[in-house]
Design an enzyme around this catalytic site. Structure first.
Site, PDB file in Angstrom:
ATOM      1  N   ARG A  77       2.976   4.392   9.294  1.00  0.00           N
ATOM      2  CA  ARG A  77       2.127   4.040  10.487  1.00  0.00           C
ATOM      3  C   ARG A  77       2.550   2.838  11.401  1.00  0.00           C
ATOM      4  NH1 ARG A  77      -3.136   2.672   7.239  1.00  0.00           N
ATOM      5  NH2 ARG A  77      -1.892   3.452   5.347  1.00  0.00           N
ATOM      6  N   ASN A  78       3.065   1.845  10.661  1.00  0.00           N
ATOM      7  CA  ASN A  78       3.604   0.692  11.362  1.00  0.00           C
ATOM      8  C   ASN A  78       4.800   1.009  12.067  1.00  0.00           C
ATOM      9  OD1 ASN A  78       1.815  -1.788  10.294  1.00  0.00           O
ATOM     10  ND2 ASN A  78       2.173  -0.572   8.384  1.00  0.00           N
ATOM     11  N   LYS A  89      -2.899  -3.829   2.407  1.00  0.00           N
ATOM     12  CA  LYS A  89      -1.940  -4.605   2.545  1.00  0.00           C
ATOM     13  C   LYS A  89      -2.314  -5.936   3.566  1.00  0.00           C
ATOM     14  CE  LYS A  89       0.555  -1.934  -0.036  1.00  0.00           C
ATOM     15  NZ  LYS A  89       1.676  -1.009   0.563  1.00  0.00           N
ATOM     16  N   ASP A 131       9.715  -0.365  -0.284  1.00  0.00           N
ATOM     17  CA  ASP A 131       8.356  -0.106   0.458  1.00  0.00           C
ATOM     18  C   ASP A 131       8.690  -0.199   1.984  1.00  0.00           C
ATOM     19  OD1 ASP A 131       6.030   0.570   1.053  1.00  0.00           O
ATOM     20  OD2 ASP A 131       5.245  -1.280   0.503  1.00  0.00           O
ATOM     21  N   LYS A 177       6.666  -6.385   4.886  1.00  0.00           N
ATOM     22  CA  LYS A 177       7.362  -5.093   5.070  1.00  0.00           C
ATOM     23  C   LYS A 177       6.720  -4.249   6.166  1.00  0.00           C
ATOM     24  CE  LYS A 177       4.357  -1.846   3.261  1.00  0.00           C
ATOM     25  NZ  LYS A 177       3.916  -0.686   4.005  1.00  0.00           N
ATOM     26  N   GLY A 201       4.476  -0.863  -3.205  1.00  0.00           N
ATOM     27  CA  GLY A 201       5.626  -0.053  -3.488  1.00  0.00           C
ATOM     28  C   GLY A 201       5.900   1.225  -2.245  1.00  0.00           C
ATOM     29  N   ALA A 218       0.856   7.531   2.597  1.00  0.00           N
ATOM     30  CA  ALA A 218      -0.391   8.340   2.252  1.00  0.00           C
ATOM     31  C   ALA A 218      -0.160   9.772   2.583  1.00  0.00           C
ATOM     32  CB  ALA A 218      -1.522   7.416   3.359  1.00  0.00           C
TER      33      ALA A 218
END
Length: 326
Positions: free
Chosen positions: A257-258, A108, A248, A190, A135, A139
């Site tokens: 993680r973000n 991304k 998403d 996103k 989408g 993970a």
């Protein structure tokens, strides 16, 4: 059975290698020098520090000096470098691509300096149509075979069909679209919205407040700004309202993680320290660069993306996390 090599042993690359192996595909997972921290655990323990569960024994794990073995006879190349390393990775795998039926990009973000999407970078370097993936598919949940639906986009229907057939399963649904710009820009924006959600969560915890109203406002604002960005850049506004955009954004805001990075920053940690801590656990925080990417694109297109700009200032200009609520 397809012979598939995942180039990049990050969390998502490894999770997809696990998924593809469970489907019965012949899978190799190649780690670059940037994956040096996780390769010993992958090889010795069969686990990844950012993922639950064990990697299927059928997955062949290769290190940086084993690229030729990893790429031998590959039919589908899955490219998992971060946005800044995409062009370099393309140069490394180029000898293997002519034999491949499909090239799949799972990263991304946009290339620094050029602001090109990953599919554009890979197509330029490889001369091969590229399938972009987006989408709601975290993970850790992919690694555990929890149900999800991803979105694949490619202008070449043969390559798209090959990729869909290899990835689709009862637990990993695949929708398709021809809006490559929209899909990939959703994947960029996103991450920034998810960091904003995490910052608000971190602030709420530090202040012992709920901030539920603020969370709802910021989520809605993030979706609208994402749609404005996509439309200005040549994509379709409605893509932001579907799985690739709003879907998403929601799942990443809930636990990606973000979002985790944003929560640590909101709790008082310096952004660079929070990023270093997550990288030590094998997790790339793509939203750090994505915040800069969206900032540049907004200026280029004359857009007023207030929320995304606020995140950029917190991460890159030292503004206090509280400014996200102003």
């Amino acid at each position: 059975m397809a012979r598939i090599t995942v180039f990049g042993a990050g969390a998502m690359g490894t999770a997809l290698a696990m998924h593809l192996a469970r489907r019965g595909e012949e899978v190799a997972l190649w780690g670059s020098e940037f994956d040096a921290r996780v390769l010993p655990e992958l090889r010795d323990e069969g686990t990844h520090p950012a993922l639950p569960g064990r990697i299927p024994e059928s997955v062949r794990v290769h290190g940086p000096d084993e690229l030729e073995d990893a790429a031998k006879g590959v039919e589908i190349c899955v490219l998992g470098a971060n946005s800044g390393g995409a062009r370099s990775l393309a140069g490394l795998v180029k000898p293997a691509v002519p034999q491949a039926a499909a090239v799949v990009s799972i990263a991304k973000g946009l290339e620094p300096d050029t602001m090109k999407r990953m599919s554009e970078v890979y197509t330029e370097e490889l001369g091969h149509p590229v399938v972009a993936v987006g989408g709601p598919a975290l993970a850790p949940e992919v690694a555990e075979a929890q149900p999800c639906v991803a979105v694949f986009a490619c202008p070449d229907q043969d390559a798209l069909g090959t990729a869909v057939d290899a990835f689709r399963s009862p637990r990993y649904g695949v929708h398709t679209t021809d809006d490559c710009p929209g899909l990939e820009l959703c994947g960029t924006a996103k991450n920034v919205g998810a960091i904003a959600a995490g910052i608000v969560e971190g602030l709420a915890a530090a202040r012992e407040q709920a901030n539920k109203n603020a969370r709802a406002v910021l989520f809605t604002q993030a979706v609208h700004e994402m749609a404005d960005l996509i439309e200005a850049a040549g994509g379709r506004r409605e893509t932001a309202l579907g799985l690739a955009g709003m879907g998403d954004l929601l799942v990443t805001s809930l636990g990606g993680r973000n979002r985790q990075f944003g929560e640590v920053v909101g709790s008082g940690s310096e952004p660079h320290r929070a990023e270093e801590e997550m990288e030590a656990r094998g997790m790339t925080v793509e939203g750090v660069e994505s915040a800069r990417d969206v900032h540049v694109l907004a200026e280029r297109h004359g857009l007023d993306l207030r929320l995304h700009e606020a995140v950029y200032r917190v991460i890159h200009e030292g503004e206090p996390p509280e400014s996200i609520l102003e």
